[in-house]
Motif scaffolding. Sequence first.
Motif, short mmCIF file in Angstrom:
data_model
loop_
_atom_site.label_atom_id
_atom_site.label_comp_id
_atom_site.label_asym_id
_atom_site.label_seq_id
_atom_site.Cartn_x
_atom_site.Cartn_y
_atom_site.Cartn_z
N ARG A 177 10.85 1.69 -30.00
CA ARG A 177 11.52 0.65 -30.88
C ARG A 177 13.17 0.67 -30.04
O ARG A 177 13.57 -0.53 -30.22
N GLN B 245 8.64 -8.40 -31.19
CA GLN B 245 7.34 -7.96 -32.07
C GLN B 245 7.02 -6.51 -32.18
O GLN B 245 6.52 -6.01 -33.21
N ARG B 246 7.56 -5.75 -30.87
CA ARG B 246 7.38 -4.31 -30.80
C ARG B 246 8.48 -3.74 -31.88
O ARG B 246 8.07 -3.05 -32.76
N HIS C 83 6.54 -4.03 -35.53
CA HIS C 83 5.62 -3.32 -35.52
C HIS C 83 6.19 -1.91 -36.19
O HIS C 83 5.65 -1.27 -36.97
N TRP C 84 7.28 -1.51 -35.48
CA TRP C 84 7.81 -0.18 -35.70
C TRP C 84 8.26 -0.21 -37.15
O TRP C 84 8.11 0.71 -37.98
N ALA D 260 5.36 -0.04 -39.41
CA ALA D 260 4.81 1.18 -39.81
C ALA D 260 5.81 2.09 -40.39
O ALA D 260 5.19 2.94 -41.16
#
Length: 376
Positions: A303, A360-361, A364-365, A368
């Motif tokens: 991240r 996008q990464r 996603h983090w 989560a």
Amino acid sequence: MDSIFPLDDTQALLQSSLQRWLQDNAPFERRAALLATPGAIQPLWTGLAQQLGLLGAALPEALGGQGGSLADHLVILQALGQSLLAEPYSACLVTGAGLLQRLPGEAAQRLLAGVADGAVRPVLAALEPGARHDLDQVASRLQADGRLSGRKALVRGAPQATHWLVSARDAAGMLRLALVRPGAAGVTQRDVRLADGSWAAELAFDRTPTDALPDVGNVLPLLQQVADEALLATGAEAVGVMQRLLRDTLDYVRQRKQFGVAIASFQVTQHRLADMHMALLQARALVAATLAAMDQPAADRSRAVATCQVQVARSARTVGQGAVQLHGGMGMTEELAIGHGFQRLTLIEHHQGGLAVHLQRVAHWQMAQAAQPALT
């Protein structure tokens, strides 16, 4: 050159000696000759190894290195970026040698021993056609007898490499590494010159014999770790390139006159320069902050690196486009460093997937993290 982070005495000496050496041995006027063919960079690579000893900066002293760390790579790449030298340092030293350092056994140690003096240049060949930036999308196959078949997409530094570390799946479907020597039987290599003048290659393997590497199980976590380190190293290089473009642009607007006055006195020019300067400071700050996060768990590290690359990509666009626009049409000529720096920053902006992929990464983090309390 303002450093990305405070340097200790050894790093300061490394930076100053490298800058002086690059000014003498790799001025901008020699750039075209140094990139004319994949092999043209070899004398410079030999100089970095034998005259400066830089290729072992982050290697253990037992292997002929200086016992440094990723921070030393960033110092070196910032200086290389400012000189606009498109050489395979990151591909060979940050990624290739970084991966070998994480492998047990004598085979990896023997290769590392040759890295410091420039005799060994290992390059990772991991991404495949159609997989884009996904290191886990691997169709290449490693048979039980050590024969390798498959294809790898544009591999930066591959034409200058002495060894390729190739990711492939074994009979059980586990991701493994195979060591291939250029010129081995069954290898098809197509060298490609990229937009920034550097070299890459498309590789194909047809039952190619490989050298043994230790079995460490699924190598995907190792590949992701060195990919994150390479992305951060590219950010340090981008900072150096942006520093060069901003410096050259400041020199130009102070000399270029319209209506009898230097265009540096125009308010619109000052606003553009201020935007470029702020973009550079933001990128430099994020690279420094991310270096401190590289020892965190994999998800947090990923991240942090993605967040850094988002800022680096945005800053690269601001500084690169601003430098070209303030120079006018001459900014894209071969005679000026501006166009060459702009081309390098454009490739860095799209490194490992580009802005959308890194956003996008980060998303996603964050998703989560948001879902984590609900699972406890």
